[in-house]
Design a protein around this motif. Structure first.
Motif: not given
Lengths: 116, 420
Positions: B388-403
């Motif tokens: 969850t520390e990787l996600l703040p500041g990302l848009e939703w589509s980017e967060a999905l890619l990171v996960l």
């Protein structure tokens, strides 16, 4: 006679519209359940009602558009009557522009003009 | 008469299925992918059958019920796997050894024909978050914009907006556990401001790695195991991860192809990954992933181990010290950037290398108890670092890619359930 025709047409269209509106509900035996009305979140349910306010990103751009576009819309008719109205028209436009400028200044403070 | 004919025609259409992926549900999906007679829908709204593939946790039941209720009528639930209750009738379940396509088709025909009654809702028919305004029609209350709609002040962001300085309202919601492009089982409580994530918390961790991916590595503890089988399992695991990323960047056909290639590798067929990789590159897979997205630091990459560590440029692979692998000329492949792009490239490289090793040594056995580098960091403890520390500041589509750029074992280690 013409009036009777119009009334008949009006009643026909009104009845038609009512029938079209009611038909789907008659055919659909299953009304939408509450779970079907909420957004799909992978099985989770939303914490808040859909009326909750949230950040729409284009809001600031809309504000700017209205500020500039309204200005122009009012300026065209104003330019037509400016010569006949004289100073009075100039004062009115000054007040109008001052109000719009407040909006632009607010937008400026909020970072509208920063290119991202 | 006409209605009957239309009903029969409708029943011949591809079966619209929404998949709730439980633990070890992947073989069912592979069966479905091969048949081509199933229409995988993105949301339950477009499906008539909810397929629960594999085991689910007891705590997931309310989420399954909600998905079920979100399907339009006529609807039914189909259970695939051995762990489901015997109370469910034969038409709606299938053992994990069976092919679920035929029973799904039969169930759909019955549903459309009307011989199988549509299931009623399971949850109470009440709005999950009713509007509790003070006005005469529940429209809010005092002041501008409804004033105090929930008996509290308008929600304001807990942190200043990181992008444009606008301090506007946040939207907080739970997401998961059963979504396409989503780590199965994971539930996050996410706070959005616009489409930018402000914060995220783990409500439920994702399911651990699939049993079919673990099986040869677990077996190696007790008996000698063919090297080819170990390497084929590695390739299928990586291809499953690649398939998730492909579907996420809007390349569903290639994603399907990756899953079919994985299924064929598992069935011991000779398949090359090269053409798939070329097709993905031509379709713009890497261009769709922003460089630097999801970059992690060296310490975390080393902690996570496996392909994540090698994607950060660390040449650490237990196969490197194994004489069997050394004889085959094995050298670990690595990337440098340690971001999403690098992790996807690492999966491709390792999958290709694994298949090359499997074909070079089809009959070599690895001795019992010997350490074979698994496709992830196996049996490792949870980390202090949270995904969850990787996600703040990302848009939703980017967060999905990171996960999705982490395998399920890495995600499990970064997303344990917080103990209060």
């Amino acid at each position: 006679m013409a009036l009777t025709g119009l009334v008949i047409i009006f009643i026909t269209f009104f009845a038609g519209a009512l029938i079209v509106q009611k038909l789907p509900t008659r055919a659909d035996h299953h009304q939408l359940a509450e779970s079907q009305k909420v957004p799909f979140l992978g099985g989770s349910s939303p914490n808040t009602h859909a009326w909750q306010r949230y950040h729409i990103r284009y809001y600031s751009m809309t504000l700017l558009f209205i500020a500039f576009e309204m200005e122009m819309m009012f300026m065209y008719p104003w330019a037509v009557v400016y010569v006949t109205e004289g100073v009075k028209a100039l004062a009115e436009m000054g007040m109008f522009l001052a109000i719009l400028t407040v909006g632009i200044l607010y937008g400026w403070r909020e970072g509208i003009f920063r290119w991202q | 008469m006409a209605v009957t004919i239309l009903g029969r025609l409708a029943a011949r259409a591809p079966v619209p299925v929404f998949v709730a992926m439980g633990r070890d549900g992947a073989p069912a999906i592979e069966h479905l992918l091969k048949s081509g007679d199933i229409d995988f829908t993105a949301t339950p709204r477009h499906a008539n059958i909810l397929l629960v593939a594999g085991r689910t946790r007891e705590s997931d039941q309310p989420y399954l019920d909600r998905l079920h209720d979100q399907m339009p009528h006529p609807r039914a639930t189909f259970w695939w796997g051995d762990a489901h209750s015997d109370d469910i009738d034969e038409a709606r379940r299938s053992a994990s050894a069976d092919d679920p396509v035929a029973p799904l088709r039969a169930l759909y025909r019955k549903l459309i024909g009307g011989s199988y009654a549509s299931e009623t809702h399971r949850l109470s028919d009440e709005p999950p978050a009713p509007w509790r305004g003070r006005g005469d029609h529940g429209q809010g209350g005092e002041g501008m914009m409804g004033g105090v709609p929930y008996g509290r002040m308008m929600p304001m962001p807990p942190t200043p907006d990181i992008r444009d300085g606008l301090a506007l309202d946040v939207y907080r919601t739970q997401v998961g556990p059963f979504m396409p492009y989503w780590p199965a089982g994971l539930i996050l409580e996410v706070t959005f401001q616009g489409d930018v994530i402000q914060s995220a918390e783990v409500v439920q961790p994702p399911y651990p790695p699939r049993d079919i991916d673990r099986e040869p590595f677990d077996r190696l503890l007790h008996e000698q195991t063919p090297l080819a089988q170990i390497e084929r399992t590695r390739a299928t695991h990586h291809l499953a991860c690649i398939a998730r990323v492909l579907s996420l960047v809007e390349l569903p056909t290639l994603s399907r192809r990756a899953q079919i290639v994985a299924a064929r590798i598992r069935a011991n067929e000779t398949v090359a990954i090269g053409p798939l990789r070329k097709a993905a590159a031509r379709a713009g897979l890497m261009a769709a992933i922003k460089p630097g997205l999801g970059r992690i630091d060296d310490d975390l990459a080393c902690e996570l181990g496996g392909p994540v560590r090698r994607a950060a440029g660390h040449v650490l692979d237990s196969r490197n010290d194994d004489p069997t692998y050394t004889r085959l000329g094995f050298t670990p492949v690595t990337q440098k950037q340690s971001d999403c792009q690098a992790r996807v490239a690492q999966w491709f490289d390792e999958a290709e290398q694994a298949l090359a090793l499997a074909s070079a040594a089809p009959h070599i056995l690895i001795a019992q108890g010997q350490l074979a580098e698994p496709p992830w960091a196996l049996r490792a403890p949870p980390l202090d670092y949270r995904v969850t520390e990787l996600l703040p500041g990302l848009e939703w589509s980017e967060a999905l890619l990171v996960l999705n750029s982490f395998d399920s074992a890495a995600l499990c280690r970064m997303a344990p359930l917080e103990t209060p």
